[in-house]
Design a protein around this motif. Structure first.
Motif, PDB file in Angstrom:
ATOM      1  N   LEU A  50     -14.145 -48.866  46.616  1.00 34.36           N
ATOM      2  CA  LEU A  50     -14.909 -49.960  47.220  1.00 34.36           C
ATOM      3  C   LEU A  50     -16.118 -50.354  46.383  1.00 34.36           C
ATOM      4  CD1 LEU A  50     -14.790 -49.053  51.021  1.00 34.36           C
ATOM      5  CD2 LEU A  50     -13.477 -50.794  49.783  1.00 34.36           C
ATOM      6  N   VAL A  51     -16.828 -49.381  45.850  1.00 30.53           N
ATOM      7  CA  VAL A  51     -17.985 -49.696  45.007  1.00 30.53           C
ATOM      8  C   VAL A  51     -17.525 -50.479  43.782  1.00 30.53           C
ATOM      9  CG1 VAL A  51     -19.711 -48.667  43.454  1.00 30.53           C
ATOM     10  CG2 VAL A  51     -19.467 -47.834  45.786  1.00 30.53           C
ATOM     11  N   TYR A  52     -16.433 -50.061  43.171  1.00 27.78           N
ATOM     12  CA  TYR A  52     -15.914 -50.779  42.008  1.00 27.78           C
ATOM     13  C   TYR A  52     -15.503 -52.212  42.387  1.00 27.78           C
ATOM     14  CZ  TYR A  52     -12.800 -52.252  38.273  1.00 27.78           C
ATOM     15  OH  TYR A  52     -12.198 -52.963  37.277  1.00 27.78           O
ATOM     16  N   LEU A  53     -14.707 -52.349  43.449  1.00 26.72           N
ATOM     17  CA  LEU A  53     -14.227 -53.678  43.852  1.00 26.72           C
ATOM     18  C   LEU A  53     -15.367 -54.621  44.210  1.00 26.72           C
ATOM     19  CD1 LEU A  53     -11.069 -52.851  45.979  1.00 26.72           C
ATOM     20  CD2 LEU A  53     -11.166 -54.148  43.854  1.00 26.72           C
ATOM     21  N   PHE A  54     -16.267 -54.174  45.094  1.00 19.38           N
ATOM     22  CA  PHE A  54     -17.372 -55.034  45.501  1.00 19.38           C
ATOM     23  C   PHE A  54     -18.345 -55.266  44.346  1.00 19.38           C
ATOM     24  CE2 PHE A  54     -16.364 -53.645  49.990  1.00 19.38           C
ATOM     25  CZ  PHE A  54     -15.761 -54.847  50.312  1.00 19.38           C
ATOM     26  N   GLY A  55     -18.491 -54.284  43.484  1.00 18.01           N
ATOM     27  CA  GLY A  55     -19.368 -54.458  42.338  1.00 18.01           C
ATOM     28  C   GLY A  55     -18.849 -55.501  41.367  1.00 18.01           C
ATOM     29  N   VAL A  56     -17.546 -55.470  41.122  1.00 21.19           N
ATOM     30  CA  VAL A  56     -16.954 -56.448  40.221  1.00 21.19           C
ATOM     31  C   VAL A  56     -17.036 -57.854  40.820  1.00 21.19           C
ATOM     32  CG1 VAL A  56     -14.756 -57.196  39.190  1.00 21.19           C
ATOM     33  CG2 VAL A  56     -15.444 -54.805  39.061  1.00 21.19           C
ATOM     34  N   LEU A  57     -16.823 -57.944  42.124  1.00 21.20           N
ATOM     35  CA  LEU A  57     -16.790 -59.257  42.783  1.00 21.20           C
ATOM     36  C   LEU A  57     -18.174 -59.820  43.086  1.00 21.20           C
ATOM     37  CD1 LEU A  57     -13.859 -58.627  45.286  1.00 21.20           C
ATOM     38  CD2 LEU A  57     -13.771 -59.878  43.120  1.00 21.20           C
ATOM     39  N   LEU A  58     -19.125 -58.968  43.451  1.00 22.22           N
ATOM     40  CA  LEU A  58     -20.382 -59.464  44.009  1.00 22.22           C
ATOM     41  C   LEU A  58     -21.600 -59.359  43.097  1.00 22.22           C
ATOM     42  CD1 LEU A  58     -20.003 -58.019  47.614  1.00 22.22           C
ATOM     43  CD2 LEU A  58     -19.385 -60.297  46.798  1.00 22.22           C
ATOM     44  N   THR A  59     -21.560 -58.571  42.066  1.00 24.52           N
ATOM     45  CA  THR A  59     -22.755 -58.396  41.249  1.00 24.52           C
ATOM     46  C   THR A  59     -22.405 -58.450  39.762  1.00 24.52           C
ATOM     47  OG1 THR A  59     -24.687 -57.028  40.828  1.00 24.52           O
ATOM     48  CG2 THR A  59     -22.639 -55.870  41.235  1.00 24.52           C
ATOM     49  N   ASP A  60     -23.405 -58.749  38.979  1.00 29.09           N
ATOM     50  CA  ASP A  60     -23.238 -58.765  37.532  1.00 29.09           C
ATOM     51  C   ASP A  60     -23.860 -57.530  36.875  1.00 29.09           C
ATOM     52  OD1 ASP A  60     -21.932 -61.204  37.538  1.00 29.09           O
ATOM     53  OD2 ASP A  60     -23.802 -62.339  37.446  1.00 29.09           O
ATOM     54  N   ASN A  61     -24.370 -56.613  37.669  1.00 26.31           N
ATOM     55  CA  ASN A  61     -25.030 -55.425  37.149  1.00 26.31           C
ATOM     56  C   ASN A  61     -23.977 -54.350  36.854  1.00 26.31           C
ATOM     57  OD1 ASN A  61     -26.711 -53.357  36.465  1.00 26.31           O
ATOM     58  ND2 ASN A  61     -28.027 -53.547  38.268  1.00 26.31           N
ATOM     59  N   MET A  62     -23.385 -54.439  35.683  1.00 27.67           N
ATOM     60  CA  MET A  62     -22.307 -53.529  35.316  1.00 27.67           C
ATOM     61  C   MET A  62     -22.780 -52.087  35.202  1.00 27.67           C
ATOM     62  SD  MET A  62     -20.011 -53.399  31.942  1.00 27.67           S
ATOM     63  CE  MET A  62     -18.937 -52.035  31.665  1.00 27.67           C
ATOM     64  N   VAL A  63     -23.980 -51.882  34.681  1.00 27.09           N
ATOM     65  CA  VAL A  63     -24.488 -50.528  34.469  1.00 27.09           C
ATOM     66  C   VAL A  63     -24.607 -49.784  35.800  1.00 27.09           C
ATOM     67  CG1 VAL A  63     -26.449 -49.184  33.633  1.00 27.09           C
ATOM     68  CG2 VAL A  63     -25.663 -51.154  32.336  1.00 27.09           C
ATOM     69  N   MET A  64     -25.173 -50.443  36.805  1.00 28.71           N
ATOM     70  CA  MET A  64     -25.319 -49.793  38.111  1.00 28.71           C
ATOM     71  C   MET A  64     -23.953 -49.459  38.716  1.00 28.71           C
ATOM     72  SD  MET A  64     -27.028 -51.105  41.661  1.00 28.71           S
ATOM     73  CE  MET A  64     -25.753 -52.302  41.920  1.00 28.71           C
ATOM     74  N   ILE A  65     -23.020 -50.398  38.664  1.00 30.08           N
ATOM     75  CA  ILE A  65     -21.685 -50.173  39.224  1.00 30.08           C
ATOM     76  C   ILE A  65     -20.982 -49.055  38.459  1.00 30.08           C
ATOM     77  CG2 ILE A  65     -19.429 -51.229  39.645  1.00 30.08           C
ATOM     78  CD1 ILE A  65     -21.816 -52.163  41.428  1.00 30.08           C
ATOM     79  N   PHE A  66     -21.116 -49.048  37.147  1.00 29.96           N
ATOM     80  CA  PHE A  66     -20.493 -48.012  36.318  1.00 29.96           C
ATOM     81  C   PHE A  66     -21.024 -46.632  36.707  1.00 29.96           C
ATOM     82  CE2 PHE A  66     -19.476 -45.514  32.630  1.00 29.96           C
ATOM     83  CZ  PHE A  66     -18.307 -46.070  32.136  1.00 29.96           C
ATOM     84  N   ILE A  67     -22.345 -46.499  36.792  1.00 23.20           N
ATOM     85  CA  ILE A  67     -22.954 -45.197  37.091  1.00 23.20           C
ATOM     86  C   ILE A  67     -22.606 -44.730  38.499  1.00 23.20           C
ATOM     87  CG2 ILE A  67     -25.162 -44.018  37.449  1.00 23.20           C
ATOM     88  CD1 ILE A  67     -26.233 -45.674  35.074  1.00 23.20           C
ATOM     89  N   VAL A  68     -22.715 -45.604  39.477  1.00 26.28           N
ATOM     90  CA  VAL A  68     -22.420 -45.215  40.869  1.00 26.28           C
ATOM     91  C   VAL A  68     -20.946 -44.851  41.019  1.00 26.28           C
ATOM     92  CG1 VAL A  68     -22.335 -46.048  43.252  1.00 26.28           C
ATOM     93  CG2 VAL A  68     -24.347 -46.515  41.847  1.00 26.28           C
ATOM     94  N   THR A  69     -20.063 -45.626  40.408  1.00 21.93           N
ATOM     95  CA  THR A  69     -18.625 -45.333  40.507  1.00 21.93           C
ATOM     96  C   THR A  69     -18.295 -44.003  39.824  1.00 21.93           C
ATOM     97  OG1 THR A  69     -18.147 -47.699  40.529  1.00 21.93           O
ATOM     98  CG2 THR A  69     -16.316 -46.235  40.078  1.00 21.93           C
ATOM     99  N   ILE A  70     -18.878 -43.740  38.659  1.00 19.92           N
ATOM    100  CA  ILE A  70     -18.638 -42.463  37.972  1.00 19.92           C
ATOM    101  C   ILE A  70     -19.139 -41.292  38.815  1.00 19.92           C
ATOM    102  CG2 ILE A  70     -19.374 -41.049  35.989  1.00 19.92           C
ATOM    103  CD1 ILE A  70     -17.174 -42.953  35.263  1.00 19.92           C
ATOM    104  N   LEU A  71     -20.319 -41.435  39.414  1.00 21.92           N
ATOM    105  CA  LEU A  71     -20.845 -40.364  40.271  1.00 21.92           C
ATOM    106  C   LEU A  71     -19.938 -40.118  41.472  1.00 21.92           C
ATOM    107  CD1 LEU A  71     -24.682 -41.099  40.150  1.00 21.92           C
ATOM    108  CD2 LEU A  71     -23.450 -39.189  39.078  1.00 21.92           C
ATOM    109  N   LEU A  72     -19.446 -41.181  42.079  1.00 17.86           N
ATOM    110  CA  LEU A  72     -18.533 -41.031  43.219  1.00 17.86           C
ATOM    111  C   LEU A  72     -17.203 -40.418  42.788  1.00 17.86           C
ATOM    112  CD1 LEU A  72     -19.252 -44.325  45.159  1.00 17.86           C
ATOM    113  CD2 LEU A  72     -19.765 -42.001  45.922  1.00 17.86           C
ATOM    114  N   LEU A  73     -16.698 -40.812  41.638  1.00 22.81           N
ATOM    115  CA  LEU A  73     -15.459 -40.214  41.124  1.00 22.81           C
ATOM    116  C   LEU A  73     -15.641 -38.724  40.820  1.00 22.81           C
ATOM    117  CD1 LEU A  73     -14.241 -43.048  38.748  1.00 22.81           C
ATOM    118  CD2 LEU A  73     -12.991 -42.159  40.718  1.00 22.81           C
ATOM    119  N   ALA A  74     -16.786 -38.371  40.252  1.00 23.10           N
ATOM    120  CA  ALA A  74     -17.059 -36.959  39.952  1.00 23.10           C
ATOM    121  C   ALA A  74     -17.185 -36.149  41.244  1.00 23.10           C
ATOM    122  CB  ALA A  74     -18.328 -36.828  39.123  1.00 23.10           C
ATOM    123  N   ALA A  75     -17.880 -36.708  42.234  1.00 22.31           N
ATOM    124  CA  ALA A  75     -18.008 -36.016  43.525  1.00 22.31           C
ATOM    125  C   ALA A  75     -16.648 -35.875  44.193  1.00 22.31           C
ATOM    126  CB  ALA A  75     -18.982 -36.771  44.425  1.00 22.31           C
TER     127      ALA A  75
END
Length: 194
Positions: free
Chosen positions: A34-59
């Protein structure tokens, strides 16, 4: 009037033996997507989406490997490296089926989520390629790697546990091991007498 209880094995989290573990497992599985999908669709802040998605994937990877797999289906795996040779060895562990029965609902949720998430990430990789958003491919590749690693490891672990359970029940239930040992030693001592 009582509501009808769904049959065991239904996809209802209320039938789970470990509902908190199951809901946390599903939350980690869904949140990275969901973070990846909504991040790609709703925001242009790739760095934030990348970091949050990686942290969620690691968890998700950690929680699935060390907690959810053990509690929901009685399976665990890890990788050991021999320090002297550097050789890597996969270790698979399963709970004794006689000591602990796996809840059918937990098992269905577990295996459905284990196999569905890599498929969804592959679909997102194809979507990124088709829409020419190549900058998202490293994130999707990391997600595919982590989810497929867990999927393959738990599949092997399950096959290993089923094979050892079948072999163990064949050896002990029919006293096959005792018969083999007594026949083998009996033939050693009677060899050449007949």
């Amino acid at each position: 009037m009582e509501s009808a209880q769904p049959p065991q094995g239904s996809l209802s989290w209320r039938l789970s033996s470990h509902p908190i573990t199951l809901l946390t497992f599903l939350a980690f599985r869904v949140s990275s997507l969901l973070v990846y999908l909504f991040g790609v669709l709703l925001t242009d802040n790739m760095v934030m989406i990348f970091i949050v998605t990686i942290l969620l994937l690691a968890a998700d990877f950690y929680y699935l490997k060390n907690i959810a797999g053990r509690r929901l289906v009685g399976l665990r795996w890890w990788n050991e490296v021999d320090p002297s040779t550097g050789d890597s060895r996969w270790v698979f562990e399963s709970s004794d089926p006689a000591a602990r029965a796996v809840n059918a609902t937990d098992s269905r949720f577990f295996w459905l989520a284990i196999y569905a998430q890599p498929v969804l990430w592959v679909a997102l990789a194809v979507l990124a390629l088709v829409s020419l958003k190549f900058m998202w491919l490293p994130l999707v590749a990391i997600a595919i790697t982590l989810t497929i690693t867990n999927s393959l490891a738990f599949s092997r672990c399950d096959k290993f546990s089923q094979a050892s359970n079948i072999a163990g029940s064949a050896l002990y239930s029919s006293n096959l091991a005792g018969n083999l040992a007594s026949n083998m030693f009996g033939r050693l001592f009677t060899f050449g007498r007949s």
